[in-house]
Design a protein around this motif. Structure first.
Motif, PDB file in Angstrom:
ATOM      1  N   GLU A  76      -8.424  19.892  -0.774  1.00  0.00           N
ATOM      2  CA  GLU A  76      -8.618  18.535  -0.242  1.00  0.00           C
ATOM      3  C   GLU A  76      -7.240  17.917  -0.021  1.00  0.00           C
ATOM      4  O   GLU A  76      -6.427  17.863  -0.937  1.00  0.00           O
ATOM      5  CB  GLU A  76      -9.429  17.672  -1.208  1.00  0.00           C
ATOM      6  CG  GLU A  76     -10.870  18.119  -1.402  1.00  0.00           C
ATOM      7  CD  GLU A  76     -11.615  17.231  -2.390  1.00  0.00           C
ATOM      8  OE1 GLU A  76     -11.124  16.115  -2.662  1.00  0.00           O
ATOM      9  OE2 GLU A  76     -12.667  17.651  -2.879  1.00  0.00           O
ATOM     10  N   ASP A  83       0.862  -1.186   0.000  1.00  0.00           N
ATOM     11  CA  ASP A  83       0.000   0.000   0.000  1.00  0.00           C
ATOM     12  C   ASP A  83       0.895   1.232   0.000  1.00  0.00           C
ATOM     13  O   ASP A  83       2.107   1.136   0.201  1.00  0.00           O
ATOM     14  CB  ASP A  83      -0.925   0.010   1.214  1.00  0.00           C
ATOM     15  CG  ASP A  83      -2.205   0.788   0.953  1.00  0.00           C
ATOM     16  OD1 ASP A  83      -2.271   1.498  -0.082  1.00  0.00           O
ATOM     17  OD2 ASP A  83      -3.140   0.701   1.766  1.00  0.00           O
ATOM     18  N   HIS A 110       2.248  12.979  -3.051  1.00  0.00           N
ATOM     19  CA  HIS A 110       1.178  13.966  -3.154  1.00  0.00           C
ATOM     20  C   HIS A 110       1.721  15.255  -3.776  1.00  0.00           C
ATOM     21  O   HIS A 110       2.858  15.651  -3.509  1.00  0.00           O
ATOM     22  CB  HIS A 110       0.603  14.291  -1.774  1.00  0.00           C
ATOM     23  CG  HIS A 110      -0.200  13.176  -1.184  1.00  0.00           C
ATOM     24  ND1 HIS A 110      -0.243  12.934   0.171  1.00  0.00           N
ATOM     25  CD2 HIS A 110      -0.991  12.237  -1.758  1.00  0.00           C
ATOM     26  CE1 HIS A 110      -1.038  11.903   0.415  1.00  0.00           C
ATOM     27  NE2 HIS A 110      -1.488  11.467  -0.755  1.00  0.00           N
ATOM     28  N   GLY A 148      -4.398  15.142   0.407  1.00  0.00           N
ATOM     29  CA  GLY A 148      -4.176  13.867  -0.261  1.00  0.00           C
ATOM     30  C   GLY A 148      -4.386  12.681   0.670  1.00  0.00           C
ATOM     31  O   GLY A 148      -4.183  12.787   1.889  1.00  0.00           O
ATOM     32  N   THR A 149      -4.809  11.562   0.113  1.00  0.00           N
ATOM     33  CA  THR A 149      -4.981  10.318   0.864  1.00  0.00           C
ATOM     34  C   THR A 149      -4.158   9.231   0.168  1.00  0.00           C
ATOM     35  O   THR A 149      -3.468   9.497  -0.805  1.00  0.00           O
ATOM     36  CB  THR A 149      -6.460   9.897   0.912  1.00  0.00           C
ATOM     37  OG1 THR A 149      -6.888   9.493  -0.417  1.00  0.00           O
ATOM     38  CG2 THR A 149      -7.343  11.040   1.393  1.00  0.00           C
ATOM     39  N   THR A 150      -4.241   7.998   0.653  1.00  0.00           N
ATOM     40  CA  THR A 150      -3.517   6.898   0.003  1.00  0.00           C
ATOM     41  C   THR A 150      -4.144   6.529  -1.334  1.00  0.00           C
ATOM     42  O   THR A 150      -3.546   5.795  -2.115  1.00  0.00           O
ATOM     43  CB  THR A 150      -3.491   5.647   0.898  1.00  0.00           C
ATOM     44  OG1 THR A 150      -4.841   5.250   1.210  1.00  0.00           O
ATOM     45  CG2 THR A 150      -2.736   5.928   2.193  1.00  0.00           C
ATOM     46  N   ARG A 151      -5.328   7.064  -1.616  1.00  0.00           N
ATOM     47  CA  ARG A 151      -6.011   6.732  -2.857  1.00  0.00           C
ATOM     48  C   ARG A 151      -6.256   7.941  -3.758  1.00  0.00           C
ATOM     49  O   ARG A 151      -6.752   7.796  -4.870  1.00  0.00           O
ATOM     50  CB  ARG A 151      -7.364   6.057  -2.551  1.00  0.00           C
ATOM     51  CG  ARG A 151      -7.236   4.679  -1.892  1.00  0.00           C
ATOM     52  CD  ARG A 151      -6.623   3.681  -2.845  1.00  0.00           C
ATOM     53  NE  ARG A 151      -6.470   2.361  -2.252  1.00  0.00           N
ATOM     54  CZ  ARG A 151      -5.368   1.942  -1.659  1.00  0.00           C
ATOM     55  NH1 ARG A 151      -4.317   2.747  -1.574  1.00  0.00           N
ATOM     56  NH2 ARG A 151      -5.290   0.719  -1.153  1.00  0.00           N
ATOM     57  N   SER A 152      -5.923   9.139  -3.296  1.00  0.00           N
ATOM     58  CA  SER A 152      -6.154  10.335  -4.120  1.00  0.00           C
ATOM     59  C   SER A 152      -5.082  11.383  -3.870  1.00  0.00           C
ATOM     60  O   SER A 152      -4.513  11.460  -2.773  1.00  0.00           O
ATOM     61  CB  SER A 152      -7.538  10.930  -3.843  1.00  0.00           C
ATOM     62  OG  SER A 152      -7.644  11.358  -2.501  1.00  0.00           O
ATOM     63  N   ASP A 153      -4.817  12.194  -4.890  1.00  0.00           N
ATOM     64  CA  ASP A 153      -3.804  13.245  -4.799  1.00  0.00           C
ATOM     65  C   ASP A 153      -4.393  14.488  -4.119  1.00  0.00           C
ATOM     66  O   ASP A 153      -5.614  14.632  -3.982  1.00  0.00           O
ATOM     67  CB  ASP A 153      -3.317  13.594  -6.209  1.00  0.00           C
ATOM     68  CG  ASP A 153      -2.033  14.403  -6.197  1.00  0.00           C
ATOM     69  OD1 ASP A 153      -1.423  14.535  -5.117  1.00  0.00           O
ATOM     70  OD2 ASP A 153      -1.637  14.887  -7.268  1.00  0.00           O
ATOM     71  N   THR A 154      -3.516  15.401  -3.716  1.00  0.00           N
ATOM     72  CA  THR A 154      -3.927  16.678  -3.142  1.00  0.00           C
ATOM     73  C   THR A 154      -4.676  17.502  -4.188  1.00  0.00           C
ATOM     74  O   THR A 154      -4.315  17.508  -5.363  1.00  0.00           O
ATOM     75  CB  THR A 154      -2.696  17.470  -2.670  1.00  0.00           C
ATOM     76  OG1 THR A 154      -1.940  16.653  -1.764  1.00  0.00           O
ATOM     77  CG2 THR A 154      -3.095  18.761  -1.979  1.00  0.00           C
ATOM     78  N   ARG A 182       2.589   7.105   3.845  1.00  0.00           N
ATOM     79  CA  ARG A 182       2.080   8.441   4.149  1.00  0.00           C
ATOM     80  C   ARG A 182       2.789   9.457   3.245  1.00  0.00           C
ATOM     81  O   ARG A 182       4.009   9.433   3.090  1.00  0.00           O
ATOM     82  CB  ARG A 182       2.323   8.779   5.616  1.00  0.00           C
ATOM     83  CG  ARG A 182       1.816  10.171   6.030  1.00  0.00           C
ATOM     84  CD  ARG A 182       2.191  10.477   7.458  1.00  0.00           C
ATOM     85  NE  ARG A 182       1.517   9.602   8.392  1.00  0.00           N
ATOM     86  CZ  ARG A 182       0.303   9.817   8.889  1.00  0.00           C
ATOM     87  NH1 ARG A 182      -0.365  10.898   8.536  1.00  0.00           N
ATOM     88  NH2 ARG A 182      -0.240   8.958   9.752  1.00  0.00           N
ATOM     89  N   PHE A 188       0.169   8.545  -2.839  1.00  0.00           N
ATOM     90  CA  PHE A 188      -1.143   7.998  -3.192  1.00  0.00           C
ATOM     91  C   PHE A 188      -0.970   6.956  -4.287  1.00  0.00           C
ATOM     92  O   PHE A 188      -0.029   7.009  -5.085  1.00  0.00           O
ATOM     93  CB  PHE A 188      -2.108   9.100  -3.642  1.00  0.00           C
ATOM     94  CG  PHE A 188      -1.788   9.700  -4.990  1.00  0.00           C
ATOM     95  CD1 PHE A 188      -2.524   9.359  -6.123  1.00  0.00           C
ATOM     96  CD2 PHE A 188      -0.760  10.626  -5.133  1.00  0.00           C
ATOM     97  CE1 PHE A 188      -2.231   9.924  -7.355  1.00  0.00           C
ATOM     98  CE2 PHE A 188      -0.459  11.194  -6.356  1.00  0.00           C
ATOM     99  CZ  PHE A 188      -1.203  10.844  -7.478  1.00  0.00           C
TER     100      PHE A 188
END
Length: 214
Positions: A134, A101, A123, A136-142, A104, A107
């Protein structure tokens, strides 16, 4: 009649050379026999014979086998490279592959069938004049957005309203989307007292006049 005879012959294992009569948990050996498959976590070390069954070997470290099989080698485990923004969410075992995965700050750009990640990117950073809409998460960019008029963001994090100079100050520099207004002290007004000077001039003039007329 021919079809029934073929089924009967298959059941009793007399037609094995073609391999299509082997059971669901059997594999066709190199000499055409139906051998029992090895279990998960193992592969074939020696095929079965008329006298003995299949001999299996466990998967070595760094390899796995996730299904009953008649294979000679286990599958190599996926390597979760931290240098590529990945970490092992699930470690590899003899019976299952590793699941990677995104770390931190990264993504996932490519998901795997088991819900893991095979490719991650850092990110994006918002630039001065923008704010983070928004995170950034592990599934989406900033996601970034530009500051509204009258606001600024020097570091690309959040937008702040421009400073309003007070009545005793003057604006030295206009604000921009990335910098604040710069205020400074207003210049002081200097007044000259003329009355004493005029009086002094008349006094001097009177003395001179008196001297000349004497």
């Amino acid at each position: 009649m021919g079809g029934r005879l073929l089924v009967f012959v298959c059941v009793f294992g007399t037609i094995v050379a073609s391999g299509f009569c082997c059971g669901a948990k059997e594999f066709t050996s190199s000499d055409g026999q139906c051998c029992p498959m090895c279990n998960e976590g193992t592969t074939v070390r020696r095929e079965c014979t008329i006298e003995s069954g299949t001999q299996c070997s466990p998967c070595a470290t760094g390899t796995f086998m996730n299904q009953p099989n008649g294979l000679r080698a286990c599958f190599p485990c996926v390597f979760c490279d931290t240098g590529q923004g990945l970490f092992a969410k699930q470690e590899c075992t003899a019976k299952s592959d590793a699941v990677c995965d995104a770390l931190r700050g990264y993504f996932c750009r490519s998901l795997t069938a088991n819900g893991g990640c095979s490719w991650a990117e850092k990110h994006s950073s918002c630039v001065p004049g923008q704010s983070i809409k928004e995170a950034g998460t592990t599934r989406s960019d900033t996601v970034c957005e530009d500051c509204e008029d009258g606001h600024f963001s020097p570091h690309g994090v959040s937008c702040t309203v421009w400073t309003k100079c007070s009545e005793t100050q003057m604006k030295k520099e206009e604000g921009t989307s990335s910098s604040d207004v710069v205020c400074g002290s207003a210049p002081r007004h200097h007044f000259t007292l003329l009355a004493p000077t005029i009086g002094w001039c008349f006094t001097v003039f009177g003395i001179l006049k008196k001297s000349l007329c004497s």
